[in-house]
Motif scaffolding. Sequence first.
Motif, PDB file in Angstrom:
ATOM      1  N   GLY A 293       0.815  -1.202   0.000  1.00  0.00           N
ATOM      2  CA  GLY A 293       0.000   0.000   0.000  1.00  0.00           C
ATOM      3  C   GLY A 293       0.847   1.250   0.000  1.00  0.00           C
ATOM      4  O   GLY A 293       1.934   1.282   0.592  1.00  0.00           O
ATOM      5  N   VAL A 294       0.371   2.279  -0.678  1.00  0.00           N
ATOM      6  CA  VAL A 294       1.086   3.554  -0.722  1.00  0.00           C
ATOM      7  C   VAL A 294       0.197   4.654  -0.162  1.00  0.00           C
ATOM      8  O   VAL A 294      -1.036   4.552  -0.168  1.00  0.00           O
ATOM      9  N   GLY A 295       0.821   5.696   0.351  1.00  0.00           N
ATOM     10  CA  GLY A 295       0.083   6.812   0.913  1.00  0.00           C
ATOM     11  C   GLY A 295       0.891   8.081   0.865  1.00  0.00           C
ATOM     12  O   GLY A 295       2.066   8.089   0.450  1.00  0.00           O
ATOM     13  N   LEU A 296       0.276   9.163   1.292  1.00  0.00           N
ATOM     14  CA  LEU A 296       0.933  10.473   1.242  1.00  0.00           C
ATOM     15  C   LEU A 296       0.452  11.320   2.410  1.00  0.00           C
ATOM     16  O   LEU A 296      -0.750  11.430   2.654  1.00  0.00           O
ATOM     17  N   ASP A 297       1.391  11.912   3.141  1.00  0.00           N
ATOM     18  CA  ASP A 297       1.074  12.838   4.225  1.00  0.00           C
ATOM     19  C   ASP A 297       1.586  14.231   3.871  1.00  0.00           C
ATOM     20  O   ASP A 297       2.552  14.377   3.110  1.00  0.00           O
ATOM     21  N   ALA A 298       0.947  15.244   4.437  1.00  0.00           N
ATOM     22  CA  ALA A 298       1.384  16.629   4.228  1.00  0.00           C
ATOM     23  C   ALA A 298       1.383  17.361   5.564  1.00  0.00           C
ATOM     24  O   ALA A 298       0.514  17.147   6.407  1.00  0.00           O
ATOM     25  N   LEU A 299       2.380  18.211   5.736  1.00  0.00           N
ATOM     26  CA  LEU A 299       2.523  19.023   6.947  1.00  0.00           C
ATOM     27  C   LEU A 299       2.778  20.466   6.538  1.00  0.00           C
ATOM     28  O   LEU A 299       3.636  20.741   5.688  1.00  0.00           O
ATOM     29  N   ALA A 300       2.015  21.396   7.122  1.00  0.00           N
ATOM     30  CA  ALA A 300       2.239  22.823   6.881  1.00  0.00           C
ATOM     31  C   ALA A 300       2.222  23.544   8.224  1.00  0.00           C
ATOM     32  O   ALA A 300       1.313  23.322   9.037  1.00  0.00           O
ATOM     33  N   GLU A 301       3.225  24.390   8.463  1.00  0.00           N
ATOM     34  CA  GLU A 301       3.337  25.114   9.728  1.00  0.00           C
ATOM     35  C   GLU A 301       3.481  26.606   9.456  1.00  0.00           C
ATOM     36  O   GLU A 301       4.205  27.016   8.543  1.00  0.00           O
TER      37      GLU A 301
END
Length: 415
Positions: A81-89
């Motif tokens: 399985g593949v996935g993607l996370d995003a972080l913005a500060e």
Amino acid sequence: MNLALKTQNHYWLMLLILIASMLAPDAMAEFFKDSTGRLELRNHALNRDFRQTGAPQSKADEWAQGFTLRLESGFTEGNIGVGLDALAELGLKLDSSGERRGTGLLPYGASQEPADSYSEWGLTAKVRASKSQFKYGTLQPILPVVTYNDTRLLGSTFQGGWLTSQELDGMTLNIGRLTQANLRDSSNREDMGYGKARSDAFDFAGGTYAFSPDLSVSYYYGKLTEVYRQQFLGLLHRQPLPGGFALRSDLRFFNSRGDGVERAGSIDNRNLSGMFTLSRGAHKVTATYQQLSGGSAFPFLNGGDPYVVNLVTYNTFTRAEEDSWQLRYDYDFAALGVPGLTFMSRYTDGRHVKAGAVSNGREWERDTDIAYVIQSGPLKNLSLRWRNLTFRSGNGLSTAIDENRLIVGYTLALW
């Protein structure tokens, strides 16, 4: 963020989109179904008074608002399985000046004027197979040899790859390489480092084995190339006792040496420590002892926190040859019918410090925390925290600080 890093992150994003487009539509169901999104808000006011003679400024006093957006996907279906996370500060200045800078809430440059705002964003590609998961991109690890810092407005981040595996029952393995860091009060990524020394990479490997839910041992190895290498051995044990008491024991040992050309100078440090917590009902009493030996201070990564038992609100008690102890008390007012209200007070004392010409320095810190989390109504889960500290050093050291922090936090679930 430099162009190379932007291109690298976009490459991984495009690769994931390409992989996802090749999958059957049904395979994407879990990718979206298991996704989460949340916005973390933190309002932080910090006032620090410098009491020592000849301090370069009388106080550091700043107020700022932080926003952290976390978007985490699920994994596509299938054996892999593949996935993607995003972080913005994003950090915004509410009150500060060049004369009151330096709390760690806001960055400032050569002009000495705190920035009106600063920000960071990053993507993390992830792949899951069986009970193993690999992440590449923006990371915030919490491991004995590398722990990100989250004590001010925004959390620090690292760039690199990180494999976590739980294929063996009771065993958790972690292997990775970090190549860049973004400090808690910065918009820029920089090479990995310790102090003023820089390095191409920080490599780590190790794991934890749980003999039972109440007993586990850990071993980790970390190397900041051409700067230092570090080994960690730890033991955690929880023992129920008669009368409703429970004892938690946390033993740690670090052995740190120089690596290669030793860009930070000679590194030679052993850190042996223990933390013992006795709890019953709403009460918790903790005692620690930490002994450092060798010719240098305890090394840890820029952008991170040291995994030591006497890491407290202001100080780390990790100078060369320093011996330190701590006594701490926690109370949960839920026992008195006030759920959400907690209290903590501790005193930490360090002696035999060696620093430059100082051969027998002493330092101590007293901390008090009072926190309340609203339990119901439109502001449910809003947290309010007051932190007060006093820090003093002597016998050749000369820092004297009185400090107050007011922190308001709230996490908004987007879906």
